[in-house]
Enzyme design. Sequence first.
Site, short mmCIF file in Angstrom:
data_model
loop_
_atom_site.label_atom_id
_atom_site.label_comp_id
_atom_site.label_asym_id
_atom_site.label_seq_id
_atom_site.Cartn_x
_atom_site.Cartn_y
_atom_site.Cartn_z
N ILE A 148 0.86 -1.18 0.00
CA ILE A 148 0.00 0.00 0.00
C ILE A 148 0.90 1.23 0.00
O ILE A 148 2.08 1.15 0.38
CB ILE A 148 -0.97 0.01 1.20
CG1 ILE A 148 -0.22 -0.11 2.53
CG2 ILE A 148 -1.99 -1.09 1.07
CD1 ILE A 148 -1.15 -0.07 3.75
N ASP A 149 0.37 2.35 -0.45
CA ASP A 149 1.18 3.55 -0.62
C ASP A 149 1.76 4.05 0.70
O ASP A 149 1.25 3.74 1.78
CB ASP A 149 0.33 4.67 -1.24
CG ASP A 149 -0.21 4.29 -2.61
OD1 ASP A 149 0.46 3.54 -3.32
OD2 ASP A 149 -1.31 4.76 -2.96
N LYS A 150 2.78 4.86 0.58
CA LYS A 150 3.49 5.38 1.75
C LYS A 150 2.55 6.03 2.76
O LYS A 150 2.65 5.77 3.97
CB LYS A 150 4.54 6.40 1.28
CG LYS A 150 5.29 7.10 2.41
CD LYS A 150 6.29 8.11 1.85
CE LYS A 150 7.00 8.85 2.97
NZ LYS A 150 7.95 9.86 2.44
N ARG A 249 -7.31 5.69 -5.49
CA ARG A 249 -7.07 7.13 -5.67
C ARG A 249 -7.38 7.56 -7.09
O ARG A 249 -8.00 8.60 -7.33
CB ARG A 249 -5.64 7.46 -5.28
CG ARG A 249 -5.32 7.15 -3.81
CD ARG A 249 -3.83 7.10 -3.55
NE ARG A 249 -3.20 8.39 -3.78
CZ ARG A 249 -1.88 8.56 -3.81
NH1 ARG A 249 -1.06 7.53 -3.64
NH2 ARG A 249 -1.38 9.76 -4.02
#
Length: 315
Positions: A148-150, A249
Site C-alpha cells: 500500500i502507498d506510503k 485514488r
Amino acid sequence: MKKEFCITSEYEGERIDSFLAKELNNYSRSKIQKIFPDGNVTINGVICDSKKYILREGDRVNVSLDDLETLIKGNETSPIPQRIPLEIIYEDEYYLVVNKPKGLVVHPGNGNETGTLVNGLIEYLGSPFLEEMREISDPERPGIVHRIDKDTTGLIVVAKKKESFIDLSKQFKEHTITRKYTALVYNSFKEDSGIIDKPIGRDPKNRLRRAVNGIEPRIAVTNYTVLERLGNYNLIEAVLKTGRTHQIRVHMAYIGHPVVGDPVYGPRKDPLGADGQMLHAGVLGFTTLDNRYLEFASELPERFQMVLTKARKLL
C-alpha cells in the site's frame, strides 16, 4: 549458449519480461528484468534493453544463457536490516500481518533505500527468512506479495515461507483476497454504491502518476459503498477486485470524488488540513495453506479520525 523463441499470435501483446519469466521457469520475472542492461536479450537480431517491450507475432527472441545465474546474482542487492517498530497483529510459521502506519514505505526503491517495512522485516525475521525468500522473490522485496502507498495506512500480509509466498501470490492473481478500504472523499454521491470498471496505466504526462486508460493499461475494478454522507464529503468503503498502483485514488478522482488529502490526484488546497490521503486498508482476508480463512480488521488511525471529526462539524 542461446535459446531462441519465435513469437506466435498467442503471445502477441505480452511484455518481453513476462514472457521470458514463463519460458525460463527457473527465474522469477523480477530476476529476468535484471539481465536486460547486459545485452543478453535480442529481438530480431537487435539488442533489447527494455524489459517493457511488447511482443509482436513473428518476433525472434534470443536469450543468452551463458552465466545467466551469475549475471542475475551480480545485480542483486539485499536491503539492510534495521530496527523499525512494527505493529504485528498476527504471526505464525507462514504469515505475518502488519498494521502499517502513515509514512512507512513498504519496500526500498525510488530514493527510499532504508527505513522501509522490508528493512524492519529483515531485522525482525533474520537471515533465514532473507535466504529463503531470495530463492523465490525479488531480493529487494522479500516476502512482499502486495503493498500500500506510503501515506496509506492499514493491513499488509507478508509471506514468511516459500510455500506461503507462492500460495498468496496465486490468491492475489486470482483476486480471491479480501481487501476493504475506508476513504474520505470529496463531493456528494447521487447513488449509495457503484462499480468503477476502468483500466489503469501509467500517466503519459507524469511517470509518477497513474491514469485511467494510461500507458499499458490493465484491468482495474473497484466497488464502493457510501458509509456516511457529510455534505461536501463522504465516508466510503472501497473493495478491490484488482490491485493496481494507486487504484482507489485514481478511480475515485476519475469519477469526481478524489480522496481527501491526496497530494497527487486531489485538489491542492484541503480545507480539512489532512496530512496525506485519507485512505485506510481496514480489512484483509486470505486463505491459509491448510485451507483456513483468516480475516483481520484495523481501526481508523487517529489522524484519520481527527479529519473525519472536522468534516462532521461542518454539517
